[in-house]
Design an enzyme around this catalytic site. Sequence first.
Site, short mmCIF file in Angstrom:
data_model
loop_
_atom_site.label_atom_id
_atom_site.label_comp_id
_atom_site.label_asym_id
_atom_site.label_seq_id
_atom_site.Cartn_x
_atom_site.Cartn_y
_atom_site.Cartn_z
N LYS A 212 -9.90 2.71 0.43
CA LYS A 212 -9.20 3.62 1.36
C LYS A 212 -9.03 4.99 0.72
CE LYS A 212 -4.92 3.74 4.16
NZ LYS A 212 -3.64 3.06 4.44
N SER B 242 -2.93 2.05 9.45
CA SER B 242 -3.71 3.20 9.09
C SER B 242 -5.00 2.92 8.32
CB SER B 242 -2.84 4.13 8.24
OG SER B 242 -2.50 3.51 7.02
N SER C 276 -0.04 -1.39 7.70
CA SER C 276 -1.36 -0.76 7.68
C SER C 276 -2.49 -1.56 7.08
CB SER C 276 -1.29 0.58 6.95
OG SER C 276 -0.79 1.56 7.82
N1 GLN Z 1 1.78 2.34 11.57
C1 GLN Z 1 2.86 2.57 10.67
C2 GLN Z 1 3.11 4.05 10.57
O1 GLN Z 1 2.54 4.75 11.32
C3 GLN Z 1 2.56 1.97 9.33
C4 GLN Z 1 1.65 2.78 8.52
C5 GLN Z 1 1.36 2.19 7.20
O2 GLN Z 1 1.62 1.03 6.94
N2 GLN Z 1 0.83 3.03 6.32
O3 GLN Z 1 3.86 4.52 9.77
#
Ligand code: GLN
Length: 487
Positions: free
Chosen positions: A80, A155, A179
Amino acid sequence: MLNQLTISELTAKLARRDISARQATQACLDQIARVDGSIHAFISYNAADALAQADAADKAIAAGTTHAQKPLLGVPIAIKDVLAVKGQPLNCASKILGNFTSTYDATAIEKLKAAGAIVFGRCNMDEFAMGSSTENSAFGVTRNPWDVTRIPGGSSGGSAAAVAADECIASLGTDTGGSIRQPAALCGCVGMKPTYGRISRYGLVAFASSLDQIGPFTKDVRDAAILLGAMSGVDPRDSTSVAQPVPDYTQALTGDIRGLKIGLPKEYMIGGLDAEVKAAVDAAVKKYQELGAEIVEISLPHTDYAVAVYYIIATAEASANLARFDGIRYGARVEGADPIELYSKTRGAGFGDEVKRRIILGTYVLSSGYHDAYYLQAQKVRTLIRNDFLKAFEKVDAIVTPTTPTAAFKIGEKSGDPLQMYLSDIFTISCNIAGICGISIPCGFTKNPKLPIGLQLLGKPFGEETMLKLAHAYEQATPWHREKPPL
Ligand code: GLN
């Protein structure tokens, strides 16, 4: 096809010298060339560098290095775009980092390399890991390999799609509120968030430091156990990493789960839970009973507040962490008449809308006058949520829930409605708030269109062995993880 192999299958073939690491790496690169035009899991990758690493692995194997010594020798793993890999671009899918290149390896990367892995590619993500759909990337959306009109989750959407589309053998993501687990569920692979402190965060660009963890995306549970073992351990460069012994997690995968107790939280069967997702999770619970586990109803009464608490704590921490992107120290710069103008022009041009929204929210909840009402209150409720879990874990060995309320939604469907987007993490967020571990594994498909459904298992703090044991037993008793998207 070699790019479809799991880590354990690939390393067995490499050890027998049936194939070379170069062939396996080339197979991944060929798959990227074939499908990534429509998936866009990768922001960039360096094929020559990946093949050079593969050649080095082949040389080591020829010289007698074994997989007992280096468990990931010759295994291509994609990363990532939020983790530092020396000499590779690091953008967090943001324009603000310009053409920044990492000058050092994250500890997790250093450990993968020490185990012999071929570390390649920059997987697409929501900018600074803020999002649930990978639509917030400054480098374009990633598409779900099961249906390219749909989002892959986020994400870490690029990391999930790359594994699901067999563009790599495994990948790394990060999980602050879901995420890893949410995109794994929506793309039909295995995704795991370890206990807070299990893997060093050194070299991970911070979003919300008290919630972030690095974790693996894999094609089966055994591979998740292998990668967790390779990356875990205390690190003097991350004071929140914990000096807990690192077991051989694969030893836990016995298939025997008789007598283990699994908690089913009554609060998780909410309205808004899709009927096909619910049916798949109900069937999984039944399967666990057949396999000899005992299902116990539990209560996590503060679950209702998890999303609200998360969007206060995560944005507060983000507003502090992202202050460092000022146009002076890293990446892109827009000149101004004075430093203040330079900062605001750089940040105005460099950050996308969602990142700006988070910084503004986070600054607000920390501002004097609101700090006690929002931030302090959220910290107190955070403790209540954690206590709910610790209490439940006095009675059960793990907890089962859906990973997401629905299967993958359409690109554009929720991007105009941040609240709807935030609610897609309703089942994953409390795990980060409580600092416990969680994993998503495939547990079926919706019918029309055919889209993957994920089952979430939550484990005690440092209870990864039992969680993996339960995940593996279910996986081995069901066919879901072997299905491939129609590419
Ligand atoms: N979807 C969540 C957010 O927008 C979690 C994101 C994540 O785990 N990095 O913050």
